[in-house]
Design a protein around this motif. Structure first.
Motif, PDB file in Angstrom:
ATOM      1  N   CYS A   1      30.619  54.329 -22.754  1.00 33.69           N
ATOM      2  CA  CYS A   1      29.291  53.796 -23.108  1.00 33.69           C
ATOM      3  C   CYS A   1      29.116  52.388 -22.556  1.00 33.69           C
ATOM      4  CB  CYS A   1      29.103  53.786 -24.626  1.00 33.69           C
ATOM      5  SG  CYS A   1      28.938  55.416 -25.362  1.00 33.69           S
ATOM      6  N   GLU A   2      30.147  51.569 -22.688  1.00 35.14           N
ATOM      7  CA  GLU A   2      30.088  50.184 -22.197  1.00 35.14           C
ATOM      8  C   GLU A   2      29.942  50.148 -20.677  1.00 35.14           C
ATOM      9  OE1 GLU A   2      29.582  46.383 -22.220  1.00 35.14           O
ATOM     10  OE2 GLU A   2      30.121  47.267 -24.142  1.00 35.14           O
ATOM     11  N   CYS A   3      30.641  51.029 -19.984  1.00 37.70           N
ATOM     12  CA  CYS A   3      30.587  51.074 -18.513  1.00 37.70           C
ATOM     13  C   CYS A   3      29.217  51.480 -17.992  1.00 37.70           C
ATOM     14  CB  CYS A   3      31.616  52.064 -17.974  1.00 37.70           C
ATOM     15  SG  CYS A   3      33.298  51.476 -18.012  1.00 37.70           S
ATOM     16  N   GLU A   4      28.465  52.181 -18.797  1.00 35.17           N
ATOM     17  CA  GLU A   4      27.176  52.693 -18.357  1.00 35.17           C
ATOM     18  C   GLU A   4      26.030  51.727 -18.637  1.00 35.17           C
ATOM     19  OE1 GLU A   4      27.221  56.564 -20.224  1.00 35.17           O
ATOM     20  OE2 GLU A   4      28.499  57.386 -18.645  1.00 35.17           O
ATOM     21  N   MET A   5      26.374  50.491 -19.047  1.00 39.07           N
ATOM     22  CA  MET A   5      25.367  49.446 -19.289  1.00 39.07           C
ATOM     23  C   MET A   5      25.742  48.211 -18.469  1.00 39.07           C
ATOM     24  SD  MET A   5      24.965  49.525 -23.420  1.00 39.07           S
ATOM     25  CE  MET A   5      26.700  49.222 -23.760  1.00 39.07           C
ATOM     26  N   GLU A   6      24.747  47.432 -18.117  1.00 41.83           N
ATOM     27  CA  GLU A   6      25.023  46.185 -17.420  1.00 41.83           C
ATOM     28  C   GLU A   6      25.307  45.093 -18.442  1.00 41.83           C
ATOM     29  OE1 GLU A   6      23.284  43.337 -13.925  1.00 41.83           O
ATOM     30  OE2 GLU A   6      22.528  45.361 -14.187  1.00 41.83           O
ATOM     31  N   GLY A   7      26.387  44.365 -18.224  1.00 38.81           N
ATOM     32  CA  GLY A   7      26.765  43.284 -19.131  1.00 38.81           C
ATOM     33  C   GLY A   7      27.659  43.778 -20.251  1.00 38.81           C
ATOM     34  N   ASN A   8      28.174  42.830 -20.997  1.00 42.13           N
ATOM     35  CA  ASN A   8      29.058  43.128 -22.111  1.00 42.13           C
ATOM     36  C   ASN A   8      28.208  43.241 -23.375  1.00 42.13           C
ATOM     37  OD1 ASN A   8      31.221  43.434 -23.822  1.00 42.13           O
ATOM     38  ND2 ASN A   8      32.286  41.591 -23.154  1.00 42.13           N
ATOM     39  N   ILE A   9      27.702  44.436 -23.630  1.00 45.20           N
ATOM     40  CA  ILE A   9      26.788  44.715 -24.736  1.00 45.20           C
ATOM     41  C   ILE A   9      27.558  45.465 -25.825  1.00 45.20           C
ATOM     42  CG2 ILE A   9      24.591  45.811 -25.368  1.00 45.20           C
ATOM     43  CD1 ILE A   9      24.098  43.950 -23.057  1.00 45.20           C
ATOM     44  N   SER A  10      27.274  45.167 -27.083  1.00 45.22           N
ATOM     45  CA  SER A  10      27.920  45.879 -28.187  1.00 45.22           C
ATOM     46  C   SER A  10      27.617  47.368 -28.110  1.00 45.22           C
ATOM     47  CB  SER A  10      27.435  45.340 -29.529  1.00 45.22           C
ATOM     48  OG  SER A  10      27.810  44.002 -29.689  1.00 45.22           O
ATOM     49  N   VAL A  11      28.643  48.174 -28.322  1.00 40.85           N
ATOM     50  CA  VAL A  11      28.484  49.620 -28.336  1.00 40.85           C
ATOM     51  C   VAL A  11      28.141  50.030 -29.766  1.00 40.85           C
ATOM     52  CG1 VAL A  11      29.608  51.842 -27.954  1.00 40.85           C
ATOM     53  CG2 VAL A  11      30.087  49.924 -26.420  1.00 40.85           C
ATOM     54  N   LYS A  12      26.970  50.566 -29.936  1.00 42.87           N
ATOM     55  CA  LYS A  12      26.460  50.959 -31.249  1.00 42.87           C
ATOM     56  C   LYS A  12      26.871  52.389 -31.596  1.00 42.87           C
ATOM     57  CE  LYS A  12      23.800  47.231 -31.499  1.00 42.87           C
ATOM     58  NZ  LYS A  12      24.542  46.047 -31.699  1.00 42.87           N
ATOM     59  N   ARG A  13      26.878  52.666 -32.879  1.00 42.59           N
ATOM     60  CA  ARG A  13      27.204  53.994 -33.388  1.00 42.59           C
ATOM     61  C   ARG A  13      26.323  55.057 -32.735  1.00 42.59           C
ATOM     62  NH1 ARG A  13      25.310  57.119 -37.949  1.00 42.59           N
ATOM     63  NH2 ARG A  13      26.997  58.396 -38.770  1.00 42.59           N
ATOM     64  N   SER A  14      25.048  54.777 -32.603  1.00 47.54           N
ATOM     65  CA  SER A  14      24.113  55.746 -32.014  1.00 47.54           C
ATOM     66  C   SER A  14      24.483  56.074 -30.566  1.00 47.54           C
ATOM     67  CB  SER A  14      22.677  55.229 -32.081  1.00 47.54           C
ATOM     68  OG  SER A  14      22.551  54.019 -31.358  1.00 47.54           O
ATOM     69  N   MET A  15      25.020  55.096 -29.851  1.00 45.66           N
ATOM     70  CA  MET A  15      25.433  55.329 -28.465  1.00 45.66           C
ATOM     71  C   MET A  15      26.629  56.281 -28.415  1.00 45.66           C
ATOM     72  SD  MET A  15      25.130  51.353 -27.429  1.00 45.66           S
ATOM     73  CE  MET A  15      25.217  51.372 -25.666  1.00 45.66           C
ATOM     74  N   ILE A  16      27.545  56.099 -29.353  1.00 43.42           N
ATOM     75  CA  ILE A  16      28.722  56.975 -29.433  1.00 43.42           C
ATOM     76  C   ILE A  16      28.268  58.405 -29.735  1.00 43.42           C
ATOM     77  CG2 ILE A  16      30.828  57.483 -30.753  1.00 43.42           C
ATOM     78  CD1 ILE A  16      31.169  54.995 -29.051  1.00 43.42           C
ATOM     79  N   ILE A  17      27.381  58.558 -30.698  1.00 46.90           N
ATOM     80  CA  ILE A  17      26.882  59.891 -31.068  1.00 46.90           C
ATOM     81  C   ILE A  17      26.160  60.534 -29.892  1.00 46.90           C
ATOM     82  CG2 ILE A  17      25.249  61.127 -32.566  1.00 46.90           C
ATOM     83  CD1 ILE A  17      26.080  59.058 -34.766  1.00 46.90           C
ATOM     84  N   ASP A  18      25.332  59.762 -29.187  1.00 52.28           N
ATOM     85  CA  ASP A  18      24.636  60.298 -28.013  1.00 52.28           C
ATOM     86  C   ASP A  18      25.629  60.754 -26.943  1.00 52.28           C
ATOM     87  OD1 ASP A  18      22.193  59.805 -29.216  1.00 52.28           O
ATOM     88  OD2 ASP A  18      21.773  57.980 -28.035  1.00 52.28           O
ATOM     89  N   LYS A  19      26.679  59.974 -26.726  1.00 54.57           N
ATOM     90  CA  LYS A  19      27.682  60.328 -25.714  1.00 54.57           C
ATOM     91  C   LYS A  19      28.443  61.585 -26.134  1.00 54.57           C
ATOM     92  CE  LYS A  19      29.038  58.642 -22.305  1.00 54.57           C
ATOM     93  NZ  LYS A  19      28.730  59.068 -20.908  1.00 54.57           N
ATOM     94  N   ILE A  20      28.785  61.702 -27.405  1.00 48.81           N
ATOM     95  CA  ILE A  20      29.467  62.905 -27.893  1.00 48.81           C
ATOM     96  C   ILE A  20      28.568  64.124 -27.696  1.00 48.81           C
ATOM     97  CG2 ILE A  20      30.317  64.093 -29.969  1.00 48.81           C
ATOM     98  CD1 ILE A  20      31.335  61.293 -30.901  1.00 48.81           C
ATOM     99  N   ASN A  21      27.285  64.000 -28.044  1.00 46.32           N
ATOM    100  CA  ASN A  21      26.346  65.109 -27.847  1.00 46.32           C
ATOM    101  C   ASN A  21      26.222  65.481 -26.376  1.00 46.32           C
ATOM    102  OD1 ASN A  21      25.817  65.408 -30.582  1.00 46.32           O
ATOM    103  ND2 ASN A  21      24.112  63.963 -30.545  1.00 46.32           N
ATOM    104  N   ASP A  22      26.187  64.473 -25.504  1.00 45.64           N
ATOM    105  CA  ASP A  22      26.103  64.712 -24.067  1.00 45.64           C
ATOM    106  C   ASP A  22      27.359  65.431 -23.556  1.00 45.64           C
ATOM    107  OD1 ASP A  22      24.887  64.391 -21.441  1.00 45.64           O
ATOM    108  OD2 ASP A  22      26.453  62.876 -21.089  1.00 45.64           O
ATOM    109  N   LEU A  23      28.515  65.005 -24.037  1.00 44.13           N
ATOM    110  CA  LEU A  23      29.773  65.652 -23.637  1.00 44.13           C
ATOM    111  C   LEU A  23      29.822  67.097 -24.123  1.00 44.13           C
ATOM    112  CD1 LEU A  23      32.219  62.704 -24.333  1.00 44.13           C
ATOM    113  CD2 LEU A  23      31.729  63.709 -22.083  1.00 44.13           C
ATOM    114  N   GLU A  24      29.336  67.317 -25.329  1.00 40.64           N
ATOM    115  CA  GLU A  24      29.309  68.672 -25.865  1.00 40.64           C
ATOM    116  C   GLU A  24      28.398  69.566 -25.025  1.00 40.64           C
ATOM    117  OE1 GLU A  24      28.750  70.984 -30.111  1.00 40.64           O
ATOM    118  OE2 GLU A  24      27.723  69.073 -29.818  1.00 40.64           O
ATOM    119  N   LYS A  25      27.215  69.069 -24.668  1.00 38.42           N
ATOM    120  CA  LYS A  25      26.283  69.844 -23.844  1.00 38.42           C
ATOM    121  C   LYS A  25      26.875  70.139 -22.466  1.00 38.42           C
ATOM    122  CE  LYS A  25      22.101  68.055 -25.953  1.00 38.42           C
ATOM    123  NZ  LYS A  25      21.043  67.055 -25.822  1.00 38.42           N
ATOM    124  N   SER A  26      27.493  69.135 -21.867  1.00 38.33           N
ATOM    125  CA  SER A  26      28.030  69.324 -20.519  1.00 38.33           C
ATOM    126  C   SER A  26      29.264  70.214 -20.501  1.00 38.33           C
ATOM    127  CB  SER A  26      28.335  67.973 -19.865  1.00 38.33           C
ATOM    128  OG  SER A  26      29.399  67.324 -20.521  1.00 38.33           O
TER     129      SER A  26
END
Length: 147
Positions: free
Chosen positions: A117-142
């Motif tokens: 999640c951090e790599c897919e954003m520009e800058g050192n931005i806090s990784v939020k819970r919602s981002m983790i959930i979105d990534k898990i859902n994306d991984l599940e779909k793929s």
């Protein structure tokens, strides 16, 4: 941090998360395989759990708590924009997960997802819970699992 590079200052930690460059520097070993590096690091540092960061190649995880369990995890990043902060995200999520459930497997996966999640954003931005959930859902779909 890579600025220091000397991870051998850290002994008997529950979790260490160096990158390959830091391990090779600390062991003065530019030629050995990853498995040889992790064995040597284990002997010298006495870690309980290691998540060795390999950049775009993912991670290798070793746990001495689980009969020397070791496994590799691919990178979950689809579109790397900026890797700054990825190691911090991995450490933050993996250490909290390890502390809460004592599972290096789930700690590695959650930490790797946070790093992606951090790599897919520009800058050192806090990784939020919602981002983790979105990534898990994306991984599940793929992965095309129909559960």
């Amino acid at each position: 941090a890579s600025r220091c590079g000397e991870i051998m200052h850290f002994k008997k930690f529950d979790l260490i998360t160096p990158n390959e460059k830091e391990v090779r520097f600390s062991l003065a070993d530019q030629d050995s395989s990853i498995s040889e590096l992790t064995r040597e690091l284990s002997k010298l540092s006495g870690f309980k759990n290691l998540i060795l960061k390999l950049g775009e190649r993912g991670t290798v995880t070793v746990s001495k708590q689980n009969n020397s369990l070791s496994f590799a995890t691919p990178s979950f990043a689809k579109n790397v924009i900026d890797a700054v902060g990825a190691g911090d995200a991995l450490l933050a999520y993996a250490s909290l997960c390890l502390a809460s459930n004592n599972s290096i497997v789930s700690a590695n996966i959650l930490g790797s997802i946070a790093a992606a999640c951090e790599c897919e954003m520009e800058g050192n931005i806090s990784v939020k819970r919602s981002m983790i959930i979105d990534k898990i859902n994306d991984l599940e779909k793929s992965s095309k699992f129909n559960i």
